[in-house]
Design an enzyme around this catalytic site. Structure first.
Site, PDB file in Angstrom:
ATOM      1  N   ASN A 123      -4.664 110.891  38.185  1.00 58.25           N
ATOM      2  CA  ASN A 123      -6.108 110.696  38.008  1.00 58.25           C
ATOM      3  C   ASN A 123      -6.784 111.097  39.320  1.00 58.25           C
ATOM      4  O   ASN A 123      -6.727 110.353  40.296  1.00 58.25           O
ATOM      5  CB  ASN A 123      -6.369 109.223  37.671  1.00 58.25           C
ATOM      6  CG  ASN A 123      -7.849 108.887  37.641  1.00 58.25           C
ATOM      7  OD1 ASN A 123      -8.705 109.776  37.637  1.00 58.25           O
ATOM      8  ND2 ASN A 123      -8.154 107.594  37.615  1.00 58.25           N
ATOM      9  N   TRP A 124      -7.388 112.279  39.309  1.00 59.26           N
ATOM     10  CA  TRP A 124      -7.986 112.788  40.556  1.00 59.26           C
ATOM     11  C   TRP A 124      -9.296 112.098  40.909  1.00 59.26           C
ATOM     12  O   TRP A 124      -9.833 112.293  41.999  1.00 59.26           O
ATOM     13  CB  TRP A 124      -8.233 114.300  40.443  1.00 59.26           C
ATOM     14  CG  TRP A 124      -6.985 115.134  40.406  1.00 59.26           C
ATOM     15  CD1 TRP A 124      -5.685 114.682  40.370  1.00 59.26           C
ATOM     16  CD2 TRP A 124      -6.912 116.568  40.405  1.00 59.26           C
ATOM     17  NE1 TRP A 124      -4.823 115.751  40.338  1.00 59.26           N
ATOM     18  CE2 TRP A 124      -5.544 116.918  40.352  1.00 59.26           C
ATOM     19  CE3 TRP A 124      -7.868 117.594  40.433  1.00 59.26           C
ATOM     20  CZ2 TRP A 124      -5.106 118.246  40.338  1.00 59.26           C
ATOM     21  CZ3 TRP A 124      -7.432 118.916  40.414  1.00 59.26           C
ATOM     22  CH2 TRP A 124      -6.062 119.230  40.374  1.00 59.26           C
ATOM     23  N   LYS A 125      -9.839 111.340  39.949  1.00 56.89           N
ATOM     24  CA  LYS A 125     -11.150 110.681  40.163  1.00 56.89           C
ATOM     25  C   LYS A 125     -12.178 111.728  40.592  1.00 56.89           C
ATOM     26  O   LYS A 125     -12.101 112.866  40.142  1.00 56.89           O
ATOM     27  CB  LYS A 125     -11.014 109.528  41.162  1.00 56.89           C
ATOM     28  CG  LYS A 125      -9.886 108.571  40.747  1.00 56.89           C
ATOM     29  CD  LYS A 125      -9.884 107.252  41.469  1.00 56.89           C
ATOM     30  CE  LYS A 125      -8.718 106.417  40.956  1.00 56.89           C
ATOM     31  NZ  LYS A 125      -8.697 105.066  41.500  1.00 56.89           N
ATOM     32  N   GLU A 176     -12.768 101.271  37.072  1.00 54.11           N
ATOM     33  CA  GLU A 176     -13.930 101.748  37.831  1.00 54.11           C
ATOM     34  C   GLU A 176     -15.116 101.978  36.900  1.00 54.11           C
ATOM     35  O   GLU A 176     -16.265 101.790  37.281  1.00 54.11           O
ATOM     36  CB  GLU A 176     -13.559 103.017  38.616  1.00 54.11           C
ATOM     37  CG  GLU A 176     -12.718 102.656  39.837  1.00 54.11           C
ATOM     38  CD  GLU A 176     -11.805 103.758  40.342  1.00 54.11           C
ATOM     39  OE1 GLU A 176     -11.975 104.922  39.945  1.00 54.11           O
ATOM     40  OE2 GLU A 176     -10.898 103.435  41.137  1.00 54.11           O
ATOM     41  N   GLU A 189      -3.407  98.300  34.738  1.00 58.82           N
ATOM     42  CA  GLU A 189      -3.808  98.550  36.119  1.00 58.82           C
ATOM     43  C   GLU A 189      -4.527  97.313  36.656  1.00 58.82           C
ATOM     44  O   GLU A 189      -5.737  97.175  36.463  1.00 58.82           O
ATOM     45  CB  GLU A 189      -4.762  99.744  36.188  1.00 58.82           C
ATOM     46  CG  GLU A 189      -4.148 101.060  35.781  1.00 58.82           C
ATOM     47  CD  GLU A 189      -4.911 102.220  36.399  1.00 58.82           C
ATOM     48  OE1 GLU A 189      -4.301 102.990  37.140  1.00 58.82           O
ATOM     49  OE2 GLU A 189      -6.123 102.336  36.167  1.00 58.82           O
ATOM     50  N   GLY A 199      -6.208 101.460  44.574  1.00 53.39           N
ATOM     51  CA  GLY A 199      -6.730 101.986  45.830  1.00 53.39           C
ATOM     52  C   GLY A 199      -6.620 101.027  47.004  1.00 53.39           C
ATOM     53  O   GLY A 199      -7.197 101.248  48.056  1.00 53.39           O
ATOM     54  N   SER A 211      -1.997 101.774  43.240  1.00 57.29           N
ATOM     55  CA  SER A 211      -1.286 102.045  44.491  1.00 57.29           C
ATOM     56  C   SER A 211       0.166 102.489  44.288  1.00 57.29           C
ATOM     57  O   SER A 211       1.042 102.142  45.084  1.00 57.29           O
ATOM     58  CB  SER A 211      -1.361 100.840  45.430  1.00 57.29           C
ATOM     59  OG  SER A 211      -2.710 100.569  45.773  1.00 57.29           O
ATOM     60  N   GLY A 234      -3.537 107.426  41.203  1.00 60.38           N
ATOM     61  CA  GLY A 234      -4.816 107.910  41.717  1.00 60.38           C
ATOM     62  C   GLY A 234      -4.622 108.677  43.007  1.00 60.38           C
ATOM     63  O   GLY A 234      -4.224 109.842  43.012  1.00 60.38           O
ATOM     64  N   GLY A 235      -4.871 108.014  44.128  1.00 62.19           N
ATOM     65  CA  GLY A 235      -4.837 108.644  45.454  1.00 62.19           C
ATOM     66  C   GLY A 235      -3.646 109.564  45.705  1.00 62.19           C
ATOM     67  O   GLY A 235      -3.809 110.698  46.166  1.00 62.19           O
TER      68      GLY A 235
HETATM   69  P1  PGA Z   1      -4.594 104.410  42.974  1.00 61.78           P
HETATM   70  O1  PGA Z   1      -5.495 104.531  41.637  1.00 61.78           O
HETATM   71  O2  PGA Z   1      -3.262 105.025  42.639  1.00 61.78           O
HETATM   72  O3  PGA Z   1      -5.360 105.210  43.997  1.00 61.78           O
HETATM   73  O4  PGA Z   1      -4.479 102.979  43.293  1.00 61.78           O
HETATM   74  C1  PGA Z   1      -4.925 104.322  40.368  1.00 61.78           C
HETATM   75  C2  PGA Z   1      -5.992 104.475  39.324  1.00 61.78           C
HETATM   76  O5  PGA Z   1      -7.133 104.078  39.582  1.00 61.78           O
HETATM   77  O6  PGA Z   1      -5.746 104.992  38.215  1.00 61.78           O
END
Ligand code: PGA
Length: 243
Positions: A8-10, A93, A161, A167, A206, A227-228
């Protein structure tokens, strides 16, 4: 079932970066089902870079309606037309920033299935809910209320999640993950009539190259939503290979 690794590149990336990273991920190898979810404006270069590979593309959200006067929104049908196979719905989010409810998330997931996309339905408790001992109750409600009636084997994916893990660099313990995934599978099978092995539940929050292998090996974990760390080519490749 093959492990599922979703990036998930956000709200990150440029056309050049997207092309490069998608090409690199397409070349990572491994046996997992890999899905990249870039921002909508970067779907075109990503889908092009992934063509001919086994890596799929996905959207990060969709509207519940097929088309119409919804300025700024994107429909599931549009994502499908753009080359997507998946779409994330109900990410925390979006639940937090836009007040998305289980009812709305469920409508989005229904729209996704109707358009031939696989919704990745996200849910998870907040820090305060966990501290109050309400994590299982909150998750059960989110799961039961967010899964559409149309959900059947292979046409949806769930993603646990915990909000406090996203994050933050904090991950749930392997015991907590195993316990919550068993709980989610119980609620989801009662709700859909499917058996546990027919339901995919990803863990997110994370996840990185150092912890992915043990999380992926935890009972009840069908894959990870990253994500990150999905923005870092080497790290994401390591996770794909460890699946
Ligand atoms: P993160 O995000 O890996 O940066 O914690 C996960 C997500 O929000 O899907």
């Amino acid at each position: 079932m093959k492990k599922i690794i979703v990036g998930n590149w956000k709200m990150n990336g440029t056309r050049d970066m997207a092309r490069e990273l998608a090409l690199a991920v397409a070349g990572c190898g491994g046996d997992a089902r890999v899905v990249l979810c870039p921002p909508a404006v970067l779907l075109a270069p990503v889908v092009e870079a992934l063509s001919g590979s086994r890596v799929a593309a996905g959207g990060q959200d969709c509207h519940a309606k097929e088309k119409g006067a919804y300025t700024g929104d994107i429909s599931a049908a549009m994502l499908k037309d753009a080359g997507c196979e998946y779409v994330i719905v109900g990410h925390s989010e979006r639940r937090q920033a836009y007040g998305e409810t289980d009812v709305l998330v469920r409508a989005k997931a229904t729209a996704a299935i109707a358009s031939g996309l696989i919704p990745i339905i996200c849910f998870g408790e907040s820090d305060a809910e966990r501290s109050a001992g309400r994590a299982e109750e909150i998750v059960a409600r989110q799961v039961a209320d967010s899964i559409p009636d149309e959900a059947g084997e292979g046409n949806f994916v769930l993603a646990y999640e915990p909000v406090w893990a996203i994050g933050s660099g904090k991950t749930a313990t392997l015991d907590d993950i195993a316990r919550m995934h068993a709980h989610v599978l119980g609620v989801a099978s009662a709700h859909t009539g499917l058996s546990g092995p027919q339901i995919a539940v990803l863990y997110g929050g994370s996840v990185n190259a150092a912890n992915a292998a043990e999380i992926l090996a935890t009972p009840g974990v069908s894959g990870v939503l990253v994500g990150g760390a999905s923005l870092k080519e080497d790290e994401f490749c390591t996770m794909i290979k460890s699946a």
